[in-house]
Motif scaffolding. Structure first.
Motif, PDB file in Angstrom:
ATOM      1  N   TYR A  15      55.639  93.778   4.266  1.00 15.19           N
ATOM      2  CA  TYR A  15      54.837  93.830   5.489  1.00 15.19           C
ATOM      3  C   TYR A  15      54.998  95.199   6.171  1.00 15.19           C
ATOM      4  CZ  TYR A  15      53.076  92.729  10.117  1.00 15.19           C
ATOM      5  OH  TYR A  15      52.365  92.738  11.291  1.00 15.19           O
ATOM      6  N   ASP A  16      56.233  95.693   6.231  1.00 17.61           N
ATOM      7  CA  ASP A  16      56.488  96.978   6.875  1.00 17.61           C
ATOM      8  C   ASP A  16      55.750  98.106   6.160  1.00 17.61           C
ATOM      9  OD1 ASP A  16      57.779  98.728   8.743  1.00 17.61           O
ATOM     10  OD2 ASP A  16      59.120  99.312   7.112  1.00 17.61           O
ATOM     11  N   ILE A  17      55.798  98.134   4.845  1.00 20.78           N
ATOM     12  CA  ILE A  17      55.117  99.194   4.095  1.00 20.78           C
ATOM     13  C   ILE A  17      53.603  99.080   4.219  1.00 20.78           C
ATOM     14  CG2 ILE A  17      54.655 100.095   1.780  1.00 20.78           C
ATOM     15  CD1 ILE A  17      57.583  99.471   1.121  1.00 20.78           C
ATOM     16  N   LEU A  18      53.081  97.853   4.136  1.00 23.75           N
ATOM     17  CA  LEU A  18      51.628  97.677   4.211  1.00 23.75           C
ATOM     18  C   LEU A  18      51.061  98.008   5.586  1.00 23.75           C
ATOM     19  CD1 LEU A  18      51.139  94.405   2.154  1.00 23.75           C
ATOM     20  CD2 LEU A  18      50.657  96.743   1.441  1.00 23.75           C
ATOM     21  N   THR A  19      51.825  97.795   6.634  1.00 22.40           N
ATOM     22  CA  THR A  19      51.310  98.072   7.977  1.00 22.40           C
ATOM     23  C   THR A  19      51.682  99.456   8.498  1.00 22.40           C
ATOM     24  OG1 THR A  19      53.211  96.962   8.967  1.00 22.40           O
ATOM     25  CG2 THR A  19      51.214  95.651   8.658  1.00 22.40           C
ATOM     26  N   ASN A  20      52.849  99.970   8.107  1.00 26.06           N
ATOM     27  CA  ASN A  20      53.312 101.252   8.638  1.00 26.06           C
ATOM     28  C   ASN A  20      53.296 102.389   7.631  1.00 26.06           C
ATOM     29  OD1 ASN A  20      53.919 100.190  11.228  1.00 26.06           O
ATOM     30  ND2 ASN A  20      55.743  99.258  10.346  1.00 26.06           N
ATOM     31  N   GLY A  21      53.022 102.073   6.367  1.00 26.29           N
ATOM     32  CA  GLY A  21      52.999 103.106   5.345  1.00 26.29           C
ATOM     33  C   GLY A  21      54.403 103.522   4.933  1.00 26.29           C
ATOM     34  N   ASP A  22      54.483 104.426   3.979  1.00 27.18           N
ATOM     35  CA  ASP A  22      55.750 105.014   3.550  1.00 27.18           C
ATOM     36  C   ASP A  22      55.476 106.405   3.001  1.00 27.18           C
ATOM     37  OD1 ASP A  22      54.614 104.538   1.069  1.00 27.18           O
ATOM     38  OD2 ASP A  22      56.217 103.268   0.322  1.00 27.18           O
ATOM     39  N   GLU A  23      56.409 106.962   2.227  1.00 26.56           N
ATOM     40  CA  GLU A  23      56.203 108.324   1.728  1.00 26.56           C
ATOM     41  C   GLU A  23      55.082 108.416   0.697  1.00 26.56           C
ATOM     42  OE1 GLU A  23      59.396 106.232  -0.445  1.00 26.56           O
ATOM     43  OE2 GLU A  23      59.302 106.854   1.619  1.00 26.56           O
ATOM     44  N   VAL A  24      54.679 107.298   0.105  1.00 27.31           N
ATOM     45  CA  VAL A  24      53.602 107.286  -0.891  1.00 27.31           C
ATOM     46  C   VAL A  24      52.275 106.850  -0.270  1.00 27.31           C
ATOM     47  CG1 VAL A  24      52.806 106.283  -3.062  1.00 27.31           C
ATOM     48  CG2 VAL A  24      55.223 106.830  -2.758  1.00 27.31           C
ATOM     49  N   ALA A  25      52.289 105.772   0.484  1.00 29.93           N
ATOM     50  CA  ALA A  25      51.072 105.227   1.091  1.00 29.93           C
ATOM     51  C   ALA A  25      51.023 105.594   2.572  1.00 29.93           C
ATOM     52  CB  ALA A  25      51.040 103.713   0.943  1.00 29.93           C
ATOM     53  N   PRO A  26      49.970 106.278   3.011  1.00 32.19           N
ATOM     54  CA  PRO A  26      49.877 106.634   4.433  1.00 32.19           C
ATOM     55  C   PRO A  26      49.592 105.412   5.300  1.00 32.19           C
ATOM     56  CG  PRO A  26      47.880 107.270   3.293  1.00 32.19           C
ATOM     57  CD  PRO A  26      48.820 106.758   2.247  1.00 32.19           C
ATOM     58  N   LYS A  27      49.932 105.511   6.566  1.00 32.53           N
ATOM     59  CA  LYS A  27      49.671 104.432   7.513  1.00 32.53           C
ATOM     60  C   LYS A  27      48.166 104.296   7.716  1.00 32.53           C
ATOM     61  CE  LYS A  27      50.642 102.830  12.155  1.00 32.53           C
ATOM     62  NZ  LYS A  27      51.336 103.051  13.397  1.00 32.53           N
ATOM     63  N   SER A  28      47.695 103.062   7.774  1.00 28.93           N
ATOM     64  CA  SER A  28      46.280 102.790   7.986  1.00 28.93           C
ATOM     65  C   SER A  28      46.023 102.557   9.469  1.00 28.93           C
ATOM     66  CB  SER A  28      45.856 101.560   7.182  1.00 28.93           C
ATOM     67  OG  SER A  28      44.520 101.240   7.447  1.00 28.93           O
ATOM     68  N   ASP A  29      44.856 102.979   9.955  1.00 25.80           N
ATOM     69  CA  ASP A  29      44.509 102.745  11.359  1.00 25.80           C
ATOM     70  C   ASP A  29      44.188 101.280  11.636  1.00 25.80           C
ATOM     71  OD1 ASP A  29      44.848 105.405  11.996  1.00 25.80           O
ATOM     72  OD2 ASP A  29      42.744 105.898  11.598  1.00 25.80           O
ATOM     73  N   ASP A  30      43.677 100.573  10.640  1.00 27.81           N
ATOM     74  CA  ASP A  30      43.359  99.153  10.810  1.00 27.81           C
ATOM     75  C   ASP A  30      44.317  98.345   9.946  1.00 27.81           C
ATOM     76  OD1 ASP A  30      42.360  99.991   8.418  1.00 27.81           O
ATOM     77  OD2 ASP A  30      40.469  98.937   8.592  1.00 27.81           O
ATOM     78  N   ASN A  31      45.543  98.174  10.431  1.00 29.25           N
ATOM     79  CA  ASN A  31      46.609  97.607   9.627  1.00 29.25           C
ATOM     80  C   ASN A  31      46.874  96.125   9.892  1.00 29.25           C
ATOM     81  OD1 ASN A  31      47.820  97.778  12.086  1.00 29.25           O
ATOM     82  ND2 ASN A  31      49.352  99.272  11.508  1.00 29.25           N
ATOM     83  N   TYR A  32      45.859  95.338  10.133  1.00 27.46           N
ATOM     84  CA  TYR A  32      46.040  93.903  10.326  1.00 27.46           C
ATOM     85  C   TYR A  32      46.364  93.248   8.992  1.00 27.46           C
ATOM     86  CZ  TYR A  32      45.099  89.039  11.343  1.00 27.46           C
ATOM     87  OH  TYR A  32      45.219  87.683  11.468  1.00 27.46           O
ATOM     88  N   LEU A  33      47.351  92.373   8.976  1.00 25.68           N
ATOM     89  CA  LEU A  33      47.753  91.689   7.752  1.00 25.68           C
ATOM     90  C   LEU A  33      48.066  90.240   8.092  1.00 25.68           C
ATOM     91  CD1 LEU A  33      48.500  92.016   4.748  1.00 25.68           C
ATOM     92  CD2 LEU A  33      50.826  92.476   5.507  1.00 25.68           C
ATOM     93  N   ALA A  34      47.544  89.320   7.323  1.00 21.65           N
ATOM     94  CA  ALA A  34      47.800  87.897   7.541  1.00 21.65           C
ATOM     95  C   ALA A  34      48.281  87.275   6.239  1.00 21.65           C
ATOM     96  CB  ALA A  34      46.527  87.192   8.021  1.00 21.65           C
ATOM     97  N   TRP A  35      49.309  86.469   6.329  1.00 21.46           N
ATOM     98  CA  TRP A  35      49.846  85.773   5.161  1.00 21.46           C
ATOM     99  C   TRP A  35      49.266  84.367   5.100  1.00 21.46           C
ATOM    100  CZ3 TRP A  35      52.282  88.894   2.004  1.00 21.46           C
ATOM    101  CH2 TRP A  35      53.004  89.953   2.500  1.00 21.46           C
ATOM    102  N   LEU A  36      49.007  83.887   3.922  1.00 18.90           N
ATOM    103  CA  LEU A  36      48.601  82.507   3.712  1.00 18.90           C
ATOM    104  C   LEU A  36      49.807  81.723   3.232  1.00 18.90           C
ATOM    105  CD1 LEU A  36      45.215  83.036   1.832  1.00 18.90           C
ATOM    106  CD2 LEU A  36      45.555  82.473   4.228  1.00 18.90           C
TER     107      LEU A  36
END
Length: 55
Positions: A9-30
């Protein structure tokens, strides 16, 4: 498992050294798994950010 999901969740919403942070970082788990055909997930081969990267 909780720490793995937390890190994911942290990487998908805040990014890391490989993936940049997205401006629309909403994430929902099923809570249950929903099967998807392989063809519906082809867009993931270029990453989560929507920026196309050549392989």
């Amino acid at each position: 498992m909780n720490s793995v999901l937390g890190k994911l969740y942290d990487i998908l919403t805040n990014g890391d050294e490989v993936a940049p942070k997205s401006d629309d970082n909403y994430l929902a788990w099923l809570s249950v798994g929903i099967p998807f055909p392989k063809e519906e997930l082809e867009f993931l081969s270029t990453g989560f950010t929507g920026l196309y990267r050549s392989p």
